[in-house]
Design a protein around this motif. Structure first.
Motif, PDB file in Angstrom:
ATOM      1  N   ARG A 109     -24.787  -9.968 -94.096  1.00 39.06           N
ATOM      2  CA  ARG A 109     -25.349  -9.862 -92.746  1.00 39.06           C
ATOM      3  C   ARG A 109     -26.272 -11.035 -92.440  1.00 39.06           C
ATOM      4  O   ARG A 109     -26.222 -11.616 -91.352  1.00 39.06           O
ATOM      5  CB  ARG A 109     -26.097  -8.544 -92.608  1.00 39.06           C
ATOM      6  CG  ARG A 109     -26.705  -8.326 -91.223  1.00 39.06           C
ATOM      7  CD  ARG A 109     -27.366  -6.974 -91.139  1.00 39.06           C
ATOM      8  NE  ARG A 109     -27.959  -6.750 -89.826  1.00 39.06           N
ATOM      9  CZ  ARG A 109     -28.601  -5.640 -89.478  1.00 39.06           C
ATOM     10  NH1 ARG A 109     -28.717  -4.654 -90.349  1.00 39.06           N
ATOM     11  NH2 ARG A 109     -29.108  -5.518 -88.265  1.00 39.06           N
ATOM     12  N   THR A 110     -27.107 -11.389 -93.407  1.00 45.43           N
ATOM     13  CA  THR A 110     -28.020 -12.526 -93.215  1.00 45.43           C
ATOM     14  C   THR A 110     -27.241 -13.815 -93.020  1.00 45.43           C
ATOM     15  O   THR A 110     -27.568 -14.636 -92.157  1.00 45.43           O
ATOM     16  CB  THR A 110     -28.964 -12.656 -94.421  1.00 45.43           C
ATOM     17  OG1 THR A 110     -29.769 -11.484 -94.505  1.00 45.43           O
ATOM     18  CG2 THR A 110     -29.861 -13.880 -94.280  1.00 45.43           C
ATOM     19  N   LEU A 111     -26.204 -13.991 -93.823  1.00 44.79           N
ATOM     20  CA  LEU A 111     -25.387 -15.206 -93.744  1.00 44.79           C
ATOM     21  C   LEU A 111     -24.715 -15.321 -92.381  1.00 44.79           C
ATOM     22  O   LEU A 111     -24.795 -16.355 -91.714  1.00 44.79           O
ATOM     23  CB  LEU A 111     -24.343 -15.192 -94.859  1.00 44.79           C
ATOM     24  CG  LEU A 111     -23.589 -16.490 -95.123  1.00 44.79           C
ATOM     25  CD1 LEU A 111     -24.514 -17.534 -95.723  1.00 44.79           C
ATOM     26  CD2 LEU A 111     -22.426 -16.228 -96.078  1.00 44.79           C
ATOM     27  N   VAL A 169     -27.703 -22.586 -92.835  1.00 41.47           N
ATOM     28  CA  VAL A 169     -26.517 -23.253 -92.287  1.00 41.47           C
ATOM     29  C   VAL A 169     -26.344 -24.638 -92.919  1.00 41.47           C
ATOM     30  O   VAL A 169     -25.210 -25.070 -93.183  1.00 41.47           O
ATOM     31  CB  VAL A 169     -26.620 -23.355 -90.751  1.00 41.47           C
ATOM     32  CG1 VAL A 169     -25.518 -24.255 -90.186  1.00 41.47           C
ATOM     33  CG2 VAL A 169     -26.531 -21.971 -90.127  1.00 41.47           C
ATOM     34  N   GLN A 170     -27.424 -25.334 -93.184  1.00 47.63           N
ATOM     35  CA  GLN A 170     -27.321 -26.630 -93.858  1.00 47.63           C
ATOM     36  C   GLN A 170     -26.726 -26.474 -95.256  1.00 47.63           C
ATOM     37  O   GLN A 170     -25.923 -27.301 -95.704  1.00 47.63           O
ATOM     38  CB  GLN A 170     -28.706 -27.282 -93.946  1.00 47.63           C
ATOM     39  CG  GLN A 170     -29.222 -27.769 -92.604  1.00 47.63           C
ATOM     40  CD  GLN A 170     -30.654 -28.275 -92.671  1.00 47.63           C
ATOM     41  OE1 GLN A 170     -31.443 -27.833 -93.497  1.00 47.63           O
ATOM     42  NE2 GLN A 170     -30.990 -29.199 -91.790  1.00 47.63           N
ATOM     43  N   ARG A 171     -27.080 -25.378 -95.963  1.00 46.79           N
ATOM     44  CA  ARG A 171     -26.486 -25.122 -97.272  1.00 46.79           C
ATOM     45  C   ARG A 171     -24.989 -24.830 -97.144  1.00 46.79           C
ATOM     46  O   ARG A 171     -24.192 -25.241 -97.998  1.00 46.79           O
ATOM     47  CB  ARG A 171     -27.200 -23.949 -97.958  1.00 46.79           C
ATOM     48  CG  ARG A 171     -28.651 -24.236 -98.342  1.00 46.79           C
ATOM     49  CD  ARG A 171     -29.269 -23.077 -99.082  1.00 46.79           C
ATOM     50  NE  ARG A 171     -28.660 -22.911-100.404  1.00 46.79           N
ATOM     51  CZ  ARG A 171     -28.956 -21.900-101.227  1.00 46.79           C
ATOM     52  NH1 ARG A 171     -29.838 -20.972-100.836  1.00 46.79           N
ATOM     53  NH2 ARG A 171     -28.370 -21.817-102.408  1.00 46.79           N
ATOM     54  N   ILE A 172     -24.617 -24.122 -96.083  1.00 49.18           N
ATOM     55  CA  ILE A 172     -23.192 -23.871 -95.838  1.00 49.18           C
ATOM     56  C   ILE A 172     -22.457 -25.186 -95.594  1.00 49.18           C
ATOM     57  O   ILE A 172     -21.375 -25.420 -96.140  1.00 49.18           O
ATOM     58  CB  ILE A 172     -23.019 -22.915 -94.633  1.00 49.18           C
ATOM     59  CG1 ILE A 172     -23.567 -21.536 -94.963  1.00 49.18           C
ATOM     60  CG2 ILE A 172     -21.542 -22.821 -94.236  1.00 49.18           C
ATOM     61  CD1 ILE A 172     -23.651 -20.604 -93.761  1.00 49.18           C
ATOM     62  N   ASP A 173     -23.047 -26.062 -94.782  1.00 53.83           N
ATOM     63  CA  ASP A 173     -22.442 -27.365 -94.518  1.00 53.83           C
ATOM     64  C   ASP A 173     -22.220 -28.130 -95.819  1.00 53.83           C
ATOM     65  O   ASP A 173     -21.146 -28.713 -96.046  1.00 53.83           O
ATOM     66  CB  ASP A 173     -23.326 -28.197 -93.587  1.00 53.83           C
ATOM     67  CG  ASP A 173     -23.340 -27.670 -92.167  1.00 53.83           C
ATOM     68  OD1 ASP A 173     -22.458 -26.877 -91.823  1.00 53.83           O
ATOM     69  OD2 ASP A 173     -24.237 -28.062 -91.408  1.00 53.83           O
ATOM     70  N   ASP A 174     -23.226 -28.138 -96.678  1.00 55.27           N
ATOM     71  CA  ASP A 174     -23.112 -28.856 -97.947  1.00 55.27           C
ATOM     72  C   ASP A 174     -22.031 -28.233 -98.833  1.00 55.27           C
ATOM     73  O   ASP A 174     -21.270 -28.948 -99.498  1.00 55.27           O
ATOM     74  CB  ASP A 174     -24.460 -28.838 -98.686  1.00 55.27           C
ATOM     75  CG  ASP A 174     -25.536 -29.636 -97.975  1.00 55.27           C
ATOM     76  OD1 ASP A 174     -25.180 -30.484 -97.135  1.00 55.27           O
ATOM     77  OD2 ASP A 174     -26.725 -29.400 -98.244  1.00 55.27           O
ATOM     78  N   TYR A 175     -21.957 -26.913 -98.837  1.00 54.98           N
ATOM     79  CA  TYR A 175     -20.971 -26.223 -99.674  1.00 54.98           C
ATOM     80  C   TYR A 175     -19.554 -26.510 -99.194  1.00 54.98           C
ATOM     81  O   TYR A 175     -18.652 -26.788 -99.999  1.00 54.98           O
ATOM     82  CB  TYR A 175     -21.242 -24.718 -99.654  1.00 54.98           C
ATOM     83  CG  TYR A 175     -20.417 -23.943-100.655  1.00 54.98           C
ATOM     84  CD1 TYR A 175     -20.906 -23.699-101.934  1.00 54.98           C
ATOM     85  CD2 TYR A 175     -19.157 -23.444-100.321  1.00 54.98           C
ATOM     86  CE1 TYR A 175     -20.160 -22.988-102.868  1.00 54.98           C
ATOM     87  CE2 TYR A 175     -18.400 -22.728-101.238  1.00 54.98           C
ATOM     88  CZ  TYR A 175     -18.909 -22.508-102.515  1.00 54.98           C
ATOM     89  OH  TYR A 175     -18.148 -21.804-103.429  1.00 54.98           O
ATOM     90  N   VAL A 176     -19.343 -26.451 -97.884  1.00 58.99           N
ATOM     91  CA  VAL A 176     -18.012 -26.726 -97.329  1.00 58.99           C
ATOM     92  C   VAL A 176     -17.589 -28.161 -97.642  1.00 58.99           C
ATOM     93  O   VAL A 176     -16.449 -28.429 -98.006  1.00 58.99           O
ATOM     94  CB  VAL A 176     -17.993 -26.466 -95.809  1.00 58.99           C
ATOM     95  CG1 VAL A 176     -16.676 -26.934 -95.196  1.00 58.99           C
ATOM     96  CG2 VAL A 176     -18.215 -24.986 -95.523  1.00 58.99           C
TER      97      VAL A 176
END
Length: 321
Positions: free
Chosen positions: A241-243, A212-219
């Motif tokens: 599914r994992t995401l 989720v932290q990687r998603i935050d950084d990507y967004v």
């Protein structure tokens, strides 16, 4: 109801917050970031009292996603003050049977689906080690002994009410130290349990948090482009599914809902800056290119039109005549 019996005094700081914008300065000071989930029913409050070697904060929170960086060299305990607590911590659903502890530093992630009442006790580094914190830099969940938990709750309420009604007692070192000693003894009893290390140190939960932290950084790095689940999963080298499971576990919602919510809040922040911005430029800067859909989603989330937010932002920046 916990706050009804309290009044501010020289020993008790008592603050109510009418909306999230009034609450933001507190978060800024404490390195925390909330995304409220129920704007119409926002009603936060906090009461603070200091003892010789610790500080007690009673909090009425609000439905939110909370990311915070705790810096607690002397240690910290957080426990529920009511029996209806609901919170997700590191992907784990906790209720009022649990309390959490930390000594040192940790990046923490919570989801509160409702208003909760909890107490935070922050200890001075000068307080003599009582053997409470086995692991540094790791916020941990513990199953509380019910009688010890109820006794600690009652002592905390008694201290807060005393600070409200008899503040002069807190100017006497002996009286304040006596109240503190009673609390420390109650916490000694509370800590006579086995750590929930198998839950709080869950490898799966830690992996979800990092994802989720990687998603935050990507967004944050790609504010204007559409983000598709398959592309994001490929970028991170995980399955769809994992995401989706990681976001659901840590944030309590779908990936699509989470990304849209983050972008709506980023747009709101731009609107509140006012200046020469327009609703369209602020929306497009966060990837909202269908303005009708954006306006509907914005109103459903914040219960006001984006133009109203922009007008308020401009008004707040207008110097008085």
């Amino acid at each position: 109801m916990l706050f009804d019996a309290l009044a501010p005094s020289s020993a008790l700081q008592l603050i109510g917050f009418a909306d999230v914008d009034a609450f933001r300065p507190i978060e800024t000071m404490e390195d925390a970031r909330s995304i409220p989930l129920d704007i119409p029913n926002f009603a936060a409050a906090r009461a603070v009292v200091s003892l010789p070697a610790c500080r007690i904060i009673l909090m009425r929170s609000f439905a939110r996603i909370l990311d915070t960086a705790y810096r607690m060299p002397g240690g910290m305990v957080i426990l529920s003050m009511t029996d209806d607590l609901q919170v997700n911590f590191k992907g784990l659903d906790l209720d009022a049977r649990f309390f959490v502890t930390l000594r040192g530093n940790d990046e923490c992630h919570f989801v509160e689906p409702q208003t909760n009442h909890h107490a935070m006790i922050i200890f001075s580094p000068e307080l003599k080690d009582r053997g409470w914190f086995d692991h540094a830099d790791d916020l941990r969940a513990h199953a509380a002994n019910r009688p010890a938990l109820l006794h600690t709750r009652q002592l905390l309420l008694d201290i807060l009410r005393t600070a409200s009604m008899q503040p002069l007692l807190f100017e006497t070192t002996e009286a304040a130290a006596h109240l503190q000693e009673g609390l420390l003894l109650a916490l000694d009893d509370l800590f006579r349990i086995d750590s929930m290390s198998d839950r709080s140190a869950s490898v799966q939960g830690e992996r979800s948090i990092k994802l989720v932290q990687r998603i935050d950084d990507y967004v944050a790095a790609h504010p204007t482009v559409p983000i598709y689940t398959a592309d994001l999963a490929g970028e991170f080298g995980v399955s769809i599914r994992t995401l989706g499971g990681a976001v659901s576990k840590v944030r309590g919602m779908s990936l699509h809902q989470y990304i849209r919510l983050k972008r709506l809040w980023a747009t709101r922040a731009r609107l509140l800056k006012g200046g020469g911005a327009t609703v369209a430029t602020c929306a497009r800067a966060q990837g909202f290119h269908h303005l009708g859909e954006f306006a509907a989603a914005y109103r459903a989330t914040f219960h006001e039109a984006p133009s109203d937010t922009l007008a308020r932002g401009r008004h707040s920046r207008t110097p008085p005549a």
